[in-house]
Design a protein around this motif. Structure first.
Motif, PDB file in Angstrom:
ATOM      1  N   GLY B  39       1.591  -6.368  65.999  1.00  0.00           N
ATOM      2  CA  GLY B  39       2.219  -7.216  66.876  1.00  0.00           C
ATOM      3  C   GLY B  39       2.667  -8.259  65.652  1.00  0.00           C
ATOM      4  N   LEU B  40       1.748  -8.875  64.737  1.00  0.00           N
ATOM      5  CA  LEU B  40       2.033  -9.715  63.700  1.00  0.00           C
ATOM      6  C   LEU B  40       3.102  -9.275  62.781  1.00  0.00           C
ATOM      7  N   ALA B  41       3.192  -7.828  62.490  1.00  0.00           N
ATOM      8  CA  ALA B  41       4.339  -7.240  61.652  1.00  0.00           C
ATOM      9  C   ALA B  41       5.543  -7.155  62.472  1.00  0.00           C
ATOM     10  N   THR B  42       5.593  -7.123  63.775  1.00  0.00           N
ATOM     11  CA  THR B  42       6.971  -7.243  64.293  1.00  0.00           C
ATOM     12  C   THR B  42       7.234  -8.826  64.456  1.00  0.00           C
ATOM     13  N   LEU B  43       6.340  -9.917  64.568  1.00  0.00           N
ATOM     14  CA  LEU B  43       6.701 -11.098  64.505  1.00  0.00           C
ATOM     15  C   LEU B  43       7.564 -11.518  63.142  1.00  0.00           C
ATOM     16  N   PHE B  44       6.794 -10.937  62.122  1.00  0.00           N
ATOM     17  CA  PHE B  44       7.578 -10.948  60.739  1.00  0.00           C
ATOM     18  C   PHE B  44       9.041 -10.542  60.793  1.00  0.00           C
ATOM     19  N   ILE B  45       9.186  -9.462  61.325  1.00  0.00           N
ATOM     20  CA  ILE B  45      10.621  -8.810  61.327  1.00  0.00           C
ATOM     21  C   ILE B  45      11.369  -9.733  62.016  1.00  0.00           C
ATOM     22  N   LEU B  46      10.982 -10.477  63.336  1.00  0.00           N
ATOM     23  CA  LEU B  46      11.915 -11.346  63.844  1.00  0.00           C
ATOM     24  C   LEU B  46      12.225 -12.775  62.934  1.00  0.00           C
ATOM     25  N   LEU B  47      11.292 -12.942  62.011  1.00  0.00           N
ATOM     26  CA  LEU B  47      11.545 -14.027  61.040  1.00  0.00           C
ATOM     27  C   LEU B  47      12.472 -13.315  59.854  1.00  0.00           C
ATOM     28  N   HIS B  48      13.060 -12.318  59.758  1.00  0.00           N
ATOM     29  CA  HIS B  48      13.627 -11.511  58.781  1.00  0.00           C
ATOM     30  C   HIS B  48      12.934 -11.618  57.478  1.00  0.00           C
ATOM     31  N   ALA B  49      11.419 -11.360  57.623  1.00  0.00           N
ATOM     32  CA  ALA B  49      10.488 -11.071  56.622  1.00  0.00           C
ATOM     33  C   ALA B  49      10.090  -9.684  56.619  1.00  0.00           C
ATOM     34  N   GLU B  50      11.300  -8.670  56.546  1.00  0.00           N
ATOM     35  CA  GLU B  50      10.785  -7.304  56.448  1.00  0.00           C
ATOM     36  C   GLU B  50       9.760  -6.731  55.725  1.00  0.00           C
ATOM     37  N   PHE B  51       9.915  -7.238  54.513  1.00  0.00           N
ATOM     38  CA  PHE B  51       9.169  -6.755  53.460  1.00  0.00           C
ATOM     39  C   PHE B  51       7.486  -7.064  53.747  1.00  0.00           C
ATOM     40  N   ILE B  52       7.261  -8.299  54.247  1.00  0.00           N
ATOM     41  CA  ILE B  52       6.114  -8.699  54.632  1.00  0.00           C
ATOM     42  C   ILE B  52       5.399  -8.075  55.784  1.00  0.00           C
ATOM     43  N   ALA B  53       6.428  -7.667  56.692  1.00  0.00           N
ATOM     44  CA  ALA B  53       6.103  -6.890  57.878  1.00  0.00           C
ATOM     45  C   ALA B  53       5.476  -5.590  57.702  1.00  0.00           C
ATOM     46  N   MET B  54       6.328  -5.081  56.480  1.00  0.00           N
ATOM     47  CA  MET B  54       5.892  -3.539  56.343  1.00  0.00           C
ATOM     48  C   MET B  54       4.352  -3.673  55.548  1.00  0.00           C
ATOM     49  N   VAL B  55       4.439  -4.569  54.783  1.00  0.00           N
ATOM     50  CA  VAL B  55       3.233  -4.674  53.836  1.00  0.00           C
ATOM     51  C   VAL B  55       1.767  -4.753  54.855  1.00  0.00           C
ATOM     52  N   GLN B  56       2.352  -5.593  55.703  1.00  0.00           N
ATOM     53  CA  GLN B  56       1.399  -5.909  56.971  1.00  0.00           C
ATOM     54  C   GLN B  56       0.739  -4.785  57.636  1.00  0.00           C
ATOM     55  N   ILE B  57       1.749  -3.765  57.720  1.00  0.00           N
ATOM     56  CA  ILE B  57       1.488  -2.424  58.397  1.00  0.00           C
ATOM     57  C   ILE B  57       0.783  -1.686  57.292  1.00  0.00           C
ATOM     58  N   ILE B  58       1.343  -1.466  56.208  1.00  0.00           N
ATOM     59  CA  ILE B  58       0.705  -0.588  55.229  1.00  0.00           C
ATOM     60  C   ILE B  58      -0.836  -0.833  54.820  1.00  0.00           C
ATOM     61  N   VAL B  59      -0.822  -2.270  54.435  1.00  0.00           N
ATOM     62  CA  VAL B  59      -2.190  -2.632  53.892  1.00  0.00           C
ATOM     63  C   VAL B  59      -3.121  -2.814  55.083  1.00  0.00           C
ATOM     64  N   TYR B  60      -2.774  -3.766  55.934  1.00  0.00           N
ATOM     65  CA  TYR B  60      -4.022  -4.216  56.933  1.00  0.00           C
ATOM     66  C   TYR B  60      -3.954  -2.765  58.035  1.00  0.00           C
ATOM     67  N   ALA B  61      -2.800  -2.586  58.988  1.00  0.00           N
ATOM     68  CA  ALA B  61      -2.876  -1.614  59.886  1.00  0.00           C
ATOM     69  C   ALA B  61      -3.139  -0.272  59.401  1.00  0.00           C
ATOM     70  N   GLY B  62      -2.826  -0.038  58.172  1.00  0.00           N
ATOM     71  CA  GLY B  62      -2.742   1.552  57.651  1.00  0.00           C
ATOM     72  C   GLY B  62      -3.812   1.727  56.877  1.00  0.00           C
ATOM     73  N   ALA B  63      -4.410   0.857  56.080  1.00  0.00           N
ATOM     74  CA  ALA B  63      -5.425   0.819  55.219  1.00  0.00           C
ATOM     75  C   ALA B  63      -6.756   0.160  55.541  1.00  0.00           C
TER      76      ALA B  63
END
Lengths: 317, 170
Positions: B39-63
């Motif tokens: 959810g946080l990652a999608t909010l980052f995408i809404l703020l046009h911060a795609e890179f941070i969104a993806m890092v959020q998913i890879i690092v936090y949600a994924g690892a």
């Protein structure tokens, strides 16, 4: 035809194409395994067993979709869906041809890595929710395996990203106009293929389901279409990794004479057959071998590849 | 449209955060934690911060969350053994602490308020590729802290491998 309509039609075409490929692979894999292992493979339903997929589908759909009473029901139901969702989402960023791509993301490659890191949950949760010790062992193995192999999967792509100077898959393909990346990035290519094998949990990395020790590992308790989703999910994963190998290391849609889409499909199928050949010829690793192979050999190699690539780029500029 | 999307995603994120606290099976908590991260990652995408969104998913949600899941599965935790009715003292303490946190974070909330209303204010932030912007800042303005942090992380990775090697020898 205006833009949104066009992209929706494209989306459905790619979706249907991917699902058909995944289903077709069920037949193709068994035929090829039969060929390479000197046995028959499916040859009863239809000509050359070509109706085998239809027979399998009928069987999977009409089987009782049983949820064990001791399972954690919501998690048990969600788990197989996760793998299908994450794999299908990853296809969104793959450029099949200059015009054929669902979204052109700046961060395409990161999006794929994010989705593949989420797909771990499918197997781990399936193993846990089944409430069965063999499933749990399978799920645990899957979690540890994917965690280890994801690290250097990302690192193995760092070289490609450095050479192309972009995370955008389309730009990565364009950057290969002169030379395909598997030549300057050969170590990266090998590491990515190995990580891809581990990511799709196929032999020699299919420890999570290791049928001779864990029954069927994480999907022991699954039946009917929920099992089918794991089954098809695995083939979609193979297709995805093959398409990515073609895109990242073999120039994607580029090639002489034939239209771009044809080249992409041909390359993808060559790698799919490669995956099947690996399955036909290699035995399964032992679990401790698998983990130490990942952490002690592949990870340092991937790091070294990043350092060397960086140094060469620096020296060349 | 963007505003509606923001509120829907914010509700999903907050609700899953609440479930993380109130559900009693550790695995469910982890699942909702993952949902919160996404959810946080999608909010980052809404703020046009795609890179941070993806890092959020890879690092936090994924690892990171896989590690949580791994430990919980390894220990085979079922229900947490907490007292069903929390003591009033604990309640009071928790409320006071969270209020203090809100007070401390208030300036931050205030400063990002215009972004919450839907559109990123900074024009070139949305236009320029987010990735380029971050890369430029990291490798020029914040070069030293970035290098120190990355060096520490690299040392940690290599350190774990070395420790693992020693253990298998003995």
């Amino acid at each position: 035809m205006n833009e949104p309509e066009q992209s929706i039609i494209l989306l459905y075409l790619i979706l249907v194409g991917v699902l058909l490929t995944a289903a077709g692979l069920i037949w193709l894999e068994r035929r090829l395994l039969g060929l390479w292992q000197d046995r028959y493979g499916p040859n009863r339903a239809g000509r050359f067993g070509s109706l085998q997929v239809a027979a399998d589908m009928i069987k999977i759909f009409t089987k009782e979709d049983w949820i064990p009473p001791f399972a954690d029901k919501p998690v048990f139901v969600i788990a197989p869906a996760i793998i299908v969702i994450t794999t299908l989402l990853s296809f969104a960023v793959i450029p099949f041809a200059p015009e054929i791509e669902i979204v052109n993301l700046n961060i395409g490659l990161l999006f794929f890595l994010a989705m593949s890191s989420l797909s771990v949950y499918s197997v781990a949760l399936a193993g846990w929710a089944s409430n069965n010790k063999y499933s749990l062992l399978g799920g645990l193995r899957a979690a540890a395996q994917m965690l280890g192999y994801e690290v250097f999967m990302g690192l193995s792509l760092a070289g490609v990203i450095m050479l192309a100077g972009s995370f955008n898959l389309r730009e990565i393909v364009e950057a290969q106009r002169n030379v395909w990346f598997f030549i300057p990035q050969f170590p990266g290519f090998v590491i990515f293929v190995i990580a891809g094998l581990a990511e799709t949990r196929r032999i020699p990395f299919d420890l999570p389901e290791a049928e001779n020790e864990l029954i069927a590992g994480f999907h022991t308790e699954y039946s009917g279409m929920k099992f089918g989703m794991f089954f098809v999910g695995e083939y979609m994963g193979v297709t995805l990794i093959s398409a990515l190998i073609a895109t990242l290391f073999f120039g994607g849609w580029m090639g002489p004479l034939l239209p771009p889409l044809c080249w992409m499909i041909i390359k993808t199928f060559i790698f799919i057959c490669g995956f099947i050949l690996v399955r036909a010829s290699l035995p399964r690793l032992r679990y401790d071998q698998l983990l130490s192979f990942g952490w002690k050999l592949m990870l340092p190699l991937a790091l070294l590849n990043v350092v060397v690539t960086g140094a060469i780029i620096l020296a060349a500029s | 449209m963007e505003t509606i999307l923001f509120y829907v995603l914010a509700v999903v994120t907050l609700l899953s955060a609440v479930f993380v606290i109130f559900l009693r099976r550790p695995i469910h908590n982890v699942l909702f934690m993952i949902l919160t991260m996404i959810g946080l990652a999608t909010l980052f995408i809404l703020l046009h911060a795609e890179f941070i969104a993806m890092v959020q998913i890879i690092v936090y949600a994924g690892a990171v969350m896989v590690l949580f899941l791994f430990v919980i599965m390894l220990l085979n935790l079922e229900e947490i053994d907490l007292p069903r009715e929390p003591r009033p003292l604990r309640w009071g303490f928790g409320v006071i602490l969270s209020l203090a946190l809100v007070v401390m974070l208030f300036p931050v909330f205030k400063s990002i308020a215009p972004i919450i209303n839907g559109v990123a204010q900074n024009g070139d932030l949305a236009a320029a590729s987010n990735l380029d912007l971050i890369a430029k800042e990291l490798f020029t303005t914040y070069l030293l802290p970035f290098e120190i942090a990355s060096f520490l992380l690299l040392a940690a990775i290599i350190g774990t491998v070395v420790i693992g090697r020693k253990l298998t020898k003995s």
